[in-house]
Design a protein around this motif. Structure first.
Motif, short mmCIF file in Angstrom:
data_model
loop_
_atom_site.label_atom_id
_atom_site.label_comp_id
_atom_site.label_asym_id
_atom_site.label_seq_id
_atom_site.Cartn_x
_atom_site.Cartn_y
_atom_site.Cartn_z
N ARG A 33 4.07 25.84 70.64
CA ARG A 33 4.18 26.97 69.72
C ARG A 33 4.40 28.29 70.48
O ARG A 33 5.20 29.13 70.09
CB ARG A 33 2.92 27.08 68.84
CG ARG A 33 2.92 28.22 67.84
CD ARG A 33 4.11 28.12 66.88
NE ARG A 33 4.12 29.26 65.96
CZ ARG A 33 3.52 29.26 64.77
NH1 ARG A 33 2.86 28.20 64.35
NH2 ARG A 33 3.60 30.32 64.00
N LEU A 34 3.67 28.45 71.59
CA LEU A 34 3.84 29.66 72.40
C LEU A 34 5.28 29.78 72.91
O LEU A 34 5.89 30.85 72.86
CB LEU A 34 2.87 29.63 73.58
CG LEU A 34 1.39 29.84 73.26
CD1 LEU A 34 0.52 29.42 74.44
CD2 LEU A 34 1.10 31.29 72.89
N ALA A 35 5.82 28.65 73.39
CA ALA A 35 7.20 28.66 73.88
C ALA A 35 8.18 28.93 72.75
O ALA A 35 9.16 29.68 72.92
CB ALA A 35 7.52 27.33 74.56
N ALA A 36 7.91 28.36 71.58
CA ALA A 36 8.79 28.56 70.43
C ALA A 36 8.79 30.02 69.97
O ALA A 36 9.78 30.49 69.39
CB ALA A 36 8.36 27.65 69.28
N GLU A 37 7.70 30.72 70.25
CA GLU A 37 7.61 32.14 69.89
C GLU A 37 8.27 33.03 70.94
O GLU A 37 8.18 34.26 70.86
CB GLU A 37 6.13 32.53 69.72
CG GLU A 37 5.43 31.88 68.54
CD GLU A 37 5.94 32.39 67.20
OE1 GLU A 37 6.45 33.52 67.14
OE2 GLU A 37 5.84 31.63 66.21
N GLN A 88 11.02 18.53 75.77
CA GLN A 88 12.16 18.97 74.97
C GLN A 88 11.99 20.39 74.43
O GLN A 88 12.86 20.88 73.70
CB GLN A 88 12.39 18.00 73.81
CG GLN A 88 12.86 16.62 74.26
CD GLN A 88 13.04 15.66 73.10
OE1 GLN A 88 12.50 15.85 72.02
NE2 GLN A 88 13.80 14.59 73.34
N THR A 89 10.89 21.04 74.78
CA THR A 89 10.63 22.40 74.30
C THR A 89 11.21 23.41 75.29
O THR A 89 10.80 23.46 76.46
CB THR A 89 9.12 22.64 74.14
OG1 THR A 89 8.58 21.69 73.21
CG2 THR A 89 8.84 24.05 73.61
N ALA A 90 12.14 24.22 74.82
CA ALA A 90 12.76 25.23 75.68
C ALA A 90 11.74 26.30 76.07
O ALA A 90 10.89 26.69 75.26
CB ALA A 90 13.94 25.88 74.94
N GLY A 91 11.81 26.73 77.33
CA GLY A 91 10.92 27.78 77.80
C GLY A 91 9.54 27.31 78.18
O GLY A 91 8.63 28.13 78.39
#
Length: 313
Positions: free
Chosen positions: A21-25, A103-106
Motif C-alpha cells: 500500500r505504501l508503494a502504491a501511494e 510485482q509491486t512497483a517502487g
C-alpha cells in the motif's frame, strides 16, 4: 547509505499488505525479511497447523465411524504425506505473498536481519552476505514473536521441539510431553493424540488456559480428556534428561509430589516473546515494556515520531 520514504521490517501478515500500500501511494519503500515471506501465520502458525488439523480430524472421524454404523476397516497415519500436503499449501501461500511484493512497483524486498544503528538508521546483515545501511522518514516494525524456551535444567541436552520444529516431524511421536497448557499446547496436543501419539500436557497454573474464562477452560479440558489426553496441572518440570535407550525423562513436581515421566518427544509451549532484542531499539529511542514489547499509541505509533509497530511485536 540508501534512503527510502518508508521501510517495513518484517514480512508478516501486517507488513506485506502495508508495504504494498505504501508503494502504491507513491512512497519509495523497502521491506526487510530475515527469514521467510509471510511471517508466523503462513510459515509456522495458522496455515500449516490448520492443514495438519484437517488431517487429524479425518483420523478422528475414521476412528469413530463404526459408532455411527459405518465400517471402513483399518486405517493408518501416513505422516510424510500429511507433511507433504502441509508443505505444499504453505509454499503456495508464501509464493503468492512474495509474488505480490515482487510485482509491486517502487517496492524493494531485502532479505536480511535489520538492526538500528542510529536515529531512523538501519543496518541490514544480508542473507547473501555483506550489509547495507538504510534510512527512512517512516519505519514500521513488524518483527513478530518467537517461542520462549523455558529455563529448565537439562533442556539443552535434549532435542526439544517448538511450534516451528514440530511441524517438520516425519513420524508420529510415541509419547509427546507438552510443557504448557495454553493455545499452542492444546492444539498440538489434540492433533498428535488423534494421529496416534500418547500425549501428556503439563501446566504450572491450577487449570488449562489460565488467561481464559473458567467455564471455557473447563469445557476445553473435557474435550481434551475425551480424546484421552493426560492433563497435569500445578505441574513444574524440574529436570529433563536422556535415557540409555534414547528416550527422554522429565522429573516433574505435581501438586508438590515428585514424579518421573518417560517420553519420546518434548514440546516447549510456554509462550512467545517479541523479537525486539536484535533490533537495538535503544539506538533510535523506541520504548519497550518490561517484556520487550514495543509501546504504541492508538495509531500504533511509538514514542518516536514516524516509527510504528504492528503485529505480535
Amino acid at each position: 547509505m540508501k534512503h527510502y520514504d518508508a521501510i517495513v521490517i518484517g514480512a508478516g501478515q501486517a507488513g506485506v499488505p502495508l508495504a504494498k500500500r505504501l508503494a502504491a501511494e507513491g512512497k519509495k519503500t523497502a521491506i526487510i525479511e530475515k527469514r521467510l515471506i509471510g511471517g508466523t501465520c503462513i510459515n509456522d502458525g495458522c496455515t500449516p497447523t490448520k492443514a495438519m488439523v484437517a488431517s487429524a480430524r479425518a483420523a478422528y472421524l475414521a476412528g469413530r465411524c463404526k459408532d455411527l454404523g459405518v465400517h471402513i476397516g483399518d486405517f493408518k497415519i501416513d505422516m510424510p504425506t500429511i507433511k507433504k500436503r502441509k508443505d505444499k499449501i504453505v509454499n503456495s501461500f508464501r509464493q503468492s505473498a512474495q509474488k505480490g511484493l515482487e510485482q509491486t512497483a517502487g517496492l524493494d524486498i531485502i532479505f536480511g536481519e535489520a538492526t538500528f544503528t542510529g536515529d531512523k538508521t538501519i543496518k541490514v546483515k544480508l542473507k547473501k552476505g555483506g550489509s547495507e545501511e538504510l534510512t527512512a522518514g517512516l519505519i514500521f516494525i513488524n518483527t513478530g514473536a518467537a517461542p520462549v524456551i523455558p529455563d529448565i535444567d537439562g533442556i539443552n541436552e535434549i532435542d526439544y521441539l517448538t511450534n516451528t520444529s514440530i511441524l517438520a516431524l516425519n513420524e508420529v511421536p510415541g509419547h509427546l510431553l507438552i510443557i504448557g497448557g495454553s493455545y499452542i499446547g492444546m492444539e498440538f496436543g489434540q492433533m498428535f493424540k488423534r494421529f496416534g501419539s500418547k500425549v501428556t500436557i503439563l501446566e504450572r497454573a491450577p487449570r488449562l488456559l489460565p488467561r481464559e474464562d473458567v467455564d471455557i477452560a473447563h469445557c476445553l479440558q473435557e474435550i481434551m480428556e475425551q480424546d484421552v489426553v493426560t492433563i497435569l496441572t500445578h505441574a513444574h518440570v524440574r529436570k529433563l534428561g536422556k535415557t540409555a535407550n534414547g528416550k527422554i525423562t522429565a522429573r516433574v513436581s505435581v501438586n508438590g509430589k515428585e514424579k518421573s515421566i518417560t517420553c519420546t518427544h518434548v514440546l516447549a509451549a510456554v509462550g512467545r516473546s517479541p523479537q525486539t532484542p536484535a533490533l537495538n531499539l535503544q539506538n533510535t529511542g523506541v520504548a519497550v515494556d518490561d517484556k520487550g514489547y514495543i509501546k504504541v499509541n492508538a495509531h500504533l505509533e511509538t514514542n518516536v515520531k514516524g516509527i510504528y509497530a504492528l503485529g505480535d511485536v
